[in-house]
Design an enzyme around this catalytic site. Structure first.
Site, short mmCIF file in Angstrom:
data_model
loop_
_atom_site.label_atom_id
_atom_site.label_comp_id
_atom_site.label_asym_id
_atom_site.label_seq_id
_atom_site.Cartn_x
_atom_site.Cartn_y
_atom_site.Cartn_z
N HIS A 97 0.86 -1.01 -0.10
CA HIS A 97 -0.07 -0.01 0.00
C HIS A 97 0.92 1.24 0.12
O HIS A 97 0.93 2.00 -0.92
CB HIS A 97 -0.91 0.05 1.19
CG HIS A 97 -1.62 1.38 1.44
ND1 HIS A 97 -2.69 1.80 0.82
CD2 HIS A 97 -1.25 2.21 2.47
CE1 HIS A 97 -2.75 3.32 1.20
NE2 HIS A 97 -2.07 3.12 2.29
N ASP A 126 6.10 21.17 -26.76
CA ASP A 126 6.30 19.85 -26.31
C ASP A 126 7.12 20.03 -24.94
O ASP A 126 7.85 20.83 -24.72
CB ASP A 126 6.41 18.86 -27.28
CG ASP A 126 5.65 17.47 -26.79
OD1 ASP A 126 6.16 17.06 -25.46
OD2 ASP A 126 5.07 16.67 -27.81
N TRP A 162 7.48 -0.13 3.93
CA TRP A 162 7.73 0.68 2.56
C TRP A 162 8.90 1.17 2.86
O TRP A 162 9.79 1.56 2.01
CB TRP A 162 7.00 1.57 1.91
CG TRP A 162 6.81 2.89 2.72
CD1 TRP A 162 6.21 3.34 3.88
CD2 TRP A 162 7.48 4.27 2.13
NE1 TRP A 162 6.59 4.77 4.13
CE2 TRP A 162 7.39 5.24 3.10
CE3 TRP A 162 8.50 4.33 1.05
CZ2 TRP A 162 8.06 6.41 2.94
CZ3 TRP A 162 8.88 5.65 0.92
CH2 TRP A 162 8.83 6.85 2.04
N SER A 190 12.47 5.59 -13.87
CA SER A 190 11.21 6.49 -14.45
C SER A 190 11.26 7.97 -14.09
O SER A 190 11.26 8.73 -14.91
CB SER A 190 10.05 5.72 -14.46
OG SER A 190 9.00 6.41 -14.37
N SER A 191 11.28 7.96 -12.73
CA SER A 191 11.00 9.32 -11.94
C SER A 191 12.65 10.05 -12.25
O SER A 191 12.35 11.45 -12.68
CB SER A 191 11.47 9.28 -10.66
OG SER A 191 10.17 8.60 -10.03
N HIS A 274 13.39 12.01 3.31
CA HIS A 274 12.83 13.19 3.38
C HIS A 274 12.58 14.28 2.23
O HIS A 274 11.52 14.84 2.19
CB HIS A 274 13.60 14.01 4.89
CG HIS A 274 12.48 14.72 5.31
ND1 HIS A 274 11.38 14.44 6.32
CD2 HIS A 274 12.20 16.07 5.04
CE1 HIS A 274 10.63 15.38 6.60
NE2 HIS A 274 11.07 16.38 5.79
N GLU A 276 12.00 12.96 -0.45
CA GLU A 276 10.90 12.40 -1.09
C GLU A 276 9.52 13.09 -0.56
O GLU A 276 8.66 13.19 -1.41
CB GLU A 276 11.10 10.95 -0.81
CG GLU A 276 9.98 10.11 -1.31
CD GLU A 276 9.64 10.00 -2.71
OE1 GLU A 276 10.52 10.24 -3.46
OE2 GLU A 276 8.56 9.73 -3.09
N TYR A 278 9.10 16.10 0.39
CA TYR A 278 8.76 17.42 -0.23
C TYR A 278 8.49 17.09 -1.85
O TYR A 278 7.83 18.08 -2.24
CB TYR A 278 10.09 18.17 -0.09
CG TYR A 278 9.99 18.58 1.44
CD1 TYR A 278 8.83 19.12 1.98
CD2 TYR A 278 10.93 18.26 2.25
CE1 TYR A 278 8.60 19.37 3.39
CE2 TYR A 278 10.75 18.12 3.63
CZ TYR A 278 9.68 19.13 4.20
OH TYR A 278 9.57 19.03 5.35
N SER A 289 -1.29 27.30 -5.45
CA SER A 289 -0.85 28.66 -5.72
C SER A 289 -1.22 28.93 -7.11
O SER A 289 -1.35 30.31 -7.36
CB SER A 289 0.68 28.90 -5.78
OG SER A 289 1.17 28.46 -4.55
N HIS A 323 15.48 13.15 11.90
CA HIS A 323 14.24 13.25 12.79
C HIS A 323 13.32 11.83 12.68
O HIS A 323 12.40 11.95 13.56
CB HIS A 323 13.46 14.64 12.58
CG HIS A 323 12.78 14.52 11.22
ND1 HIS A 323 12.69 15.98 10.74
CD2 HIS A 323 12.28 13.94 10.50
CE1 HIS A 323 12.06 15.55 9.57
NE2 HIS A 323 11.64 14.43 9.40
N HIS A 324 13.63 11.22 11.48
CA HIS A 324 12.82 10.03 11.49
C HIS A 324 13.45 8.85 12.43
O HIS A 324 13.01 7.74 12.63
CB HIS A 324 12.93 9.41 9.98
CG HIS A 324 12.04 10.40 9.13
ND1 HIS A 324 10.68 10.40 8.75
CD2 HIS A 324 12.51 11.40 8.44
CE1 HIS A 324 10.53 11.10 7.88
NE2 HIS A 324 11.46 11.96 7.66
N THR A 349 7.09 26.99 5.31
CA THR A 349 5.82 26.30 5.05
C THR A 349 4.66 27.44 5.49
O THR A 349 3.83 27.53 4.86
CB THR A 349 5.68 24.94 5.73
OG1 THR A 349 7.17 24.47 5.56
CG2 THR A 349 4.64 24.34 5.12
N LYS A 352 4.18 29.91 3.23
CA LYS A 352 3.18 29.61 1.91
C LYS A 352 1.90 29.74 2.35
O LYS A 352 0.94 30.33 1.85
CB LYS A 352 3.64 28.28 1.60
CG LYS A 352 4.96 28.23 0.95
CD LYS A 352 5.03 27.08 -0.10
CE LYS A 352 5.93 27.21 -1.06
NZ LYS A 352 5.43 27.62 -2.16
N ARG A 471 1.80 1.79 15.17
CA ARG A 471 1.64 1.47 13.62
C ARG A 471 1.95 0.07 13.35
O ARG A 471 2.79 -0.56 13.91
CB ARG A 471 2.16 2.56 12.97
CG ARG A 471 3.78 2.32 12.90
CD ARG A 471 4.24 3.73 12.10
NE ARG A 471 4.04 3.54 10.51
CZ ARG A 471 5.10 4.23 9.81
NH1 ARG A 471 6.08 5.00 10.40
NH2 ARG A 471 4.95 4.19 8.52
#
Lengths: 547, 205, 381
Positions: A97, A126, A162, A190-191, A274, A276, A278, A289, A323-324, A349, A352, A471
């Site tokens: 998931h 294009d 994951w 791909s990314s 991290h 990732e 963002y 925006s 921080h993770h 943040t 924004k 979790r």
């Protein structure tokens, strides 16, 4: 780029009209002059709009597949005890998931939007590298086929979360790990190709006069996202390679017995992980925006500060990864550094969010569907952001870490943040893509059902997390039972609400609904609103003039 | 679609302008990608450097320190506890003969560890040290340690493995106490060396 | 606009619910618990401080936004103003949050320093995680034992009613004295686990091969329950942590008893070495031990989970090499979930379970394994 040089050589481009039907005689040039029919149109396309559509549909299908897995998770957690699936399969569901939603739904959806919109917004005909564009999409379905097929292996698919922490994913994992690594490699490639394409397009293909500081915010946020992608996706590729060699080729990057260290895995993973996060939220900022000024009938407040805020969020994202990992045991000085750096992210943040509110302030507001999603985004993303600020506080994180409080936090940021922004974007630009207004009644149902159910789904997770529910567990203590029931009900409702969206999209693609004007939304500004609706197959073969 | 008939002027120039730039930009970006892939692997040695600086996970140096018997800080003494563990699949008996010692920083101390291989096969072991609190690891200097090398024992053999160390007098004042753990791993299948090479140990009991 | 009011009132309701709930019960179902150590109480106040700051920020931001949504809507005839920047305002809302952050960081850093107390503890417990149980070893006493989930399988499978402490109960809880600084050294035998007792505000990862430490000075006697907090494989949800804090005198009595029990148990084990058990006895005890310890992975029917846990039914190792069979139970196999059971089970239990698996499910080797055979392997005789 080759297709572009083809264009140059082709005398047909001298023709003033670019309407596909006028050029049936040039059928050999299937890129430029007409829209090919059938499956080969989609397999061989190098058109940014086609590829954007493919990405978006792919992302939506993956969203439904990943969502179905979430339904399995929520069904099992509906009440205490093991009733539907056994723990090993439950772990596969949470793992796959997560992988599907991150790499299969959110990221491809943003890439799809970039494909559709970036060329139209900067006045380019294009993407810069159309053939690579085709490749970067078409390897994705294979990556996910590999990942999904691993679920049918003996012993099942990946079941280590994951985040695939070693040594659970190395020494102690099943043989599906090899498939997992392979599919992550393909997703990464791909990314990276997608990101390179976006950067080259933005750098080299802007219409004359489209200076960097005139670019729409969506283009800006995607440019910065693309840089994040090429900076960290290779690190992910590196770390999965290490997992592979640790498991099969006798290296010991993460194995203490051979002089390695399992905590090193987490450092490398989160160095990718991290930024990732963002990658999955910056384009959302760009979308909001775009939408908020349109329906406020007022220019975006603080454009320049938006750009600087986005850039500083991206830069800060490289120095907060640990921080993770506060509970892994690190020197107190490090804990303080990562706590302060993480808290600092809330400043840009916050800028924004304040800017969006200031854009709405003294505007002339209307609440069409995209605006409803955008407002929901601002509120709910901010809730996720504030819980993120709480999570940054190291001493309290020792209590929050790996509980449902974290699950609530990142689902607020990713579902009511990233996913809501994608839905807002689809509603906002869909009339431009199809030339017709979508079914507004269905859209309203979709919005209100989603909004209510998503909060029933994720808000109580804060409570069970604080009360102490870890979790990634298939069964839980009785004190968590009431809330989990509600969470599951919210989950099913949110899942069903997305079928309304599916119905709406199918209807829209079959060209039902009222034709719309070129501008579509009164108040919409930007190059994409100056071209006809629906957007022609080829746009801006002639660069527009930017005032 | 009828609208899109702006005067045709610069498509060719536009494309021509773009084409050569693209190749250049792509090349640069591909280098960034390759560089970052390399950086992912560079994080492995970098991490060890950080561990040496900050003492993450209480890793100690993997090579012998040289003892300079100049400074002995007699004003304080540090308690060092020892813990011995064997990992799953490792049948050895492994114990420390002094569970806890008090030592002045700067003073050389020796601790003996006892191992016995009760299995019917020859086994090569590797001991992995870890110190808590991690910061203390930076001030722990071992001049001789069985953990620097593989430790082979034949079936039924036993041995005393010495470890000699001194604590750096620079040890911060707030640390008065730390624990050193050794975990023994069976690495017979990872290495190809014969078990007869006896290193760093004397016959026990 | 109706929906707006609805949203606001729901929010107010939630906030009041939230704040009333925390004062009502010590184990809240809605909020962090205050816990029973000075540190956990500090953590709790820090959490509430952060929470209320966040609530205030949210109310201000959303308030402004909802005000604009209501007052500045087009349907109310509001015309759009024409401003799109204001340097002063923009600087203000960069600087003010920064100042708020400093206000949050100072108490956070000081709590962190309090947690990082390196002073000498009164006692130390070595906590070792393995798939899926905890092992506690008292460093100052000759006491060590495993602590395994005590909830019956039937409760988990919804055949029996679930007890009050469903999934939060163990056979042998960790016992510590109140009022003393107890240090926990935390490590793991296989994958990463995380030892978490919410009432102590202690959560530390157990990393294989490395030690971490945490400490607690518990103020009140009581039973404190937590869980493993890091995904560690199939039964991650089934390895709770239970700690009982006793008054020091009571604790001293308890630990003495435990030491005596440990000595007595060793003597008993030695005595049993000389005895031979019958096939029936071995099979009966073996089945008991098997269901309690082995069935979680190898399944009650011995067939395991294909691709994850090997089947014991007709297994080559079991049907042929008896020594290797005893060895794998005694020492475990590196890099698999098959761990060493030499500490968790007595020699006669190992003998029984080996006998059982060699004869159950049509394995029918007819082999009898006695405690002395296990002892011989362990002693290398």
């Amino acid at each position: 780029m080759t297709t572009l040089t083809d264009d140059v050589k082709d005398p047909a481009t001298d023709d003033a009209s670019h309407d596909g039907h006028a050029h049936d005689d040039h059928s050999h040039d299937d890129h430029h002059h007409h829209i090919p029919k059938g499956i080969s149109r989609w397999l061989l396309t190098t058109n940014h709009k086609d590829i954007g559509t493919l990405y978006l549909w792919f992302a939506f299908i993956m969203f439904l597949v990943g969502g179905a897995m979430a339904m399995v998770i929520r069904a099992e957690l509906f009440q205490p005890g093991l009733q539907i699936v056994e723990p090993n399969f439950f772990n596969q569901m949470t793992t796959v998931h997560g992988l599907i939603m991150v790499f299969g739904a959110v990221m491809p959806a943003f890439t799809g939007l970039a494909n559709w919109l970036v060329p139209m917004m900067i006045g380019a005909p294009d993407m810069a590298l159309p053939r690579m564009n085709n490749w970067s999409f078409w390897i994705l379905p294979f990556a996910f086929l590999i990942l999904l097929s691993s679920l049918f292996m003996e012993g099942g698919g990946p079941s280590f979360g994951w985040t695939f922490y070693a040594p659970l994913s190395t020494t102690y994992s099943g043989d599906s790990t090899a498939l997992f690594v392979f599919s992550v490699h393909i997703m990464g490639i791909s990314s990276i190709m997608g990101a390179i394409n976006v950067i080259v397009t933005i750098f080299n293909m802007r219409a004359p006069g489209m200076t960097l500081m005139k670019m729409p915010m969506f283009v800006w946020t995607w440019l910065i996202t693309a840089f994040l992608l090429i900076a960290v996706m290779p690190v992910l590729a590196g770390v999965v390679t290490m997992v592979l060699t640790d498991k099969y080729f006798g290296t010991s990057f993460f194995d203490a017995a051979g002089g390695g260290d399992p905590v090193l895995f987490q450092h490398i993973f989160w160095f990718f992980g991290h930024p990732e996060v963002y990658i999955m939220i910056l384009p959302a900022f760009g979308i909001i925006s775009q939408i908020v000024p349109t329906f406020s009938r007022k220019k975006l407040f603080g454009y320049a500060s938006m750009v600087y805020a986005t850039a500083s969020i991206a830069l800060l994202s490289f120095v907060v990864w640990a921080h993770h990992m506060f509970t892994t045991g690190m020197p107190v000085e490090w804990e303080k550094f990562f706590m302060f750096a993480t808290m600092l992210i809330s400043v840009p943040t916050g800028v924004k969010v304040f800017n969006w509110v200031a854009t709405m302030w003294r505007g002339s507001l209307t609440f069409e569907i995209p605006m409803l999603f955008a407002i929901a985004f601002i509120v709910l993303f901010t809730i996720g952001g504030l819980s993120g600020l709480m999570l940054a506080i190291t001493p309290v994180d020792f209590q929050y870490h790996d509980t449902y409080f974290v699950v609530a936090h990142f689902h607020y940021v990713l579902v009511t943040g990233a996913v809501f922004s994608i839905m807002a974007a689809v509603y906002y630009w869909l009339p431009k893509w199809t030339g017709r207004m979508f079914d507004i009644t269905l859209a309203k149902w979709h919005f209100w059902c989603s909004l209510i159910s998503v909060n029933v789904l994720f808000f109580p997770m804060h409570f069970v997390g604080l009360a102490g529910m870890p979790r990634r567990i298939p069964d839980y203590a009785l004190q968590f039972a009431d809330f989990n029931k509600w969470i599951s009900v919210g989950g099913f409702a949110f899942g069903l609400s997305q079928l309304i969206f599916l119905a709406l999209l199918v209807k829209a693609c079959r060209k039902r609904g009222e034709p719309v004007s070129d501008q579509v939304w009164d108040g919409a500004e930007g190059l994409e609103w100056e071209i006809p609706s629906p957007a022609p197959y080829h746009t801006f073969d002639t660069p527009p003039q930017i005032k | 679609m009828e609208q899109n008939v702006k005067p045709k002027t610069s498509i060719d120039e536009g494309s021509l302008r773009a084409a050569p730039n693209n190749a250049k930009t792509v090349t640069k970006l591909v280098f960034v990608v390759i560089g970052m892939f390399g950086f992912g692997f560079a994080l492995v040695p970098l991490y060890d450097v950080f561990c040496d600086i900050a003492g993450i996970n209480g890793k100690t140096a993997t090579t012998a320190a040289v003892y300079e018997p100049t400074l002995i800080d007699e004003s304080r003494s540090i308690t060092v506890d020892f813990i011995t563990r064997t990992n799953t699949g490792m049948p050895w008996e492994f114990s420390v003969q002094t569970k806890s010692i008090d030592v002045h920083p700067g003073k050389l101390a020796k601790v003996d560890f006892y191992v016995r291989n009760p299995a019917s096969r020859d086994i090569i072991a590797q001991a992995i040290p870890s110190i808590s609190p991690g910061k203390a690891a930076l001030y722990m200097n071992k001049t001789e340690c069985f953990c620097f090398n593989h430790q082979p024992l034949k079936a039924g053999e036993e041995a005393i493995m010495p470890m000699t160390f001194f604590i750096d007098p620079q040890l911060p004042d707030e640390i008065t106490y730390f624990t050193l753990q050794y975990t023994l791993y069976d690495i017979t299948e990872r290495v190809d060396e014969p078990v007869s090479v006896a290193m760093n140990k004397s016959q026990g009991r | 606009m109706k929906s707006l009011k609805c949203l606001v009132s729901t929010f107010v309701l939630l906030v009041s619910w939230f704040s009333s709930a925390q004062s009502a019960a010590e184990r809240s179902d809605l909020n962090l618990r205050t816990g029973v150590t000075d540190i956990s109480q500090q953590v709790y106040s820090l959490h509430m401080l952060m929470f209320w700051i966040c609530v205030v920020i949210a109310v201000l931001v959303f308030g402004a936004m909802f005000y604009a949504m209501f007052k500045h809507r087009k349907s109310a005839g509001h015309e759009a103003a024409n401003f799109h920047e204001n340097i002063k305002v923009e600087i203000a809302w960069t600087v003010v949050p920064f100042v708020i952050l400093i206000g949050m960081a100072i108490p956070a850093a000081s709590t962190l320093d309090d947690m990082e107390d390196a002073s000498k503890p009164d006692m130390t417990v070595l906590v070792t995680g393995s798939q899926w149980k905890w092992h506690y070893k008292y460093m100052e006493n000759e006491v060590e034992y495993f602590s395994v989930l005590a909830t019956q399988r039937e409760q988990i499978e919804n055949k029996f009613n679930k007890g009050e402490n469903y999934l939060l109960e163990v056979d042998r809880p960790l016992v510590i004295p109140t009022g003393q600084k107890v240090r926990f050294l935390i490590t793991s035998d296989d994958v990463i686990h995380s030892w978490w007792v919410p009432d102590f505000a202690v959560k530390k990862d157990a990393n294989p091969g490395f030690i971490n430490e945490a400490w607690a000075r518990v103020n009140e006697p009581g039973i404190y329950r937590g869980q493993c907090a890091e995904l560690c494989g199939k039964d991650h949800g089934f390895m709770p942590v239970v700690v009982i804090a006793k008054e020091p005198a009571e604790y001293a009595q308890w630990i003495n008893e435990q030491e005596q029990i440990a000595v007595a148990r060793k003597e008993e084990e030695q005595r049993l070495l000389a005895m031979n058990m019958s096939m029936d006895e071995l099979m009966k005890q073996g089945q008991q031990t098997y269901n309690a310890v082995c069935a979680a992975c190898h399944q009650p029917n011995g067939e395991g989970l294909p691709g994850v846990f090997p089947s014991l039914k007709g297994s080559a190792l079991i049907l042929n090499d008896q020594q290797a069979h005893i060895d794998i139970v005694v020492n475990g196999r590196a890099g698999t979930a098959m761990q060493s059971f030499s500490k968790q089970l007595t020699m006669s239990e190992i003998a029984a379970v080996v006998t059982y698996t060699r004869n159950a499910w049509n394995n029918n080797t007819g082999d009898l394994v006695q405690a002395k055979d296990v002892n011989a392997l362990m002693q290398g005789e």
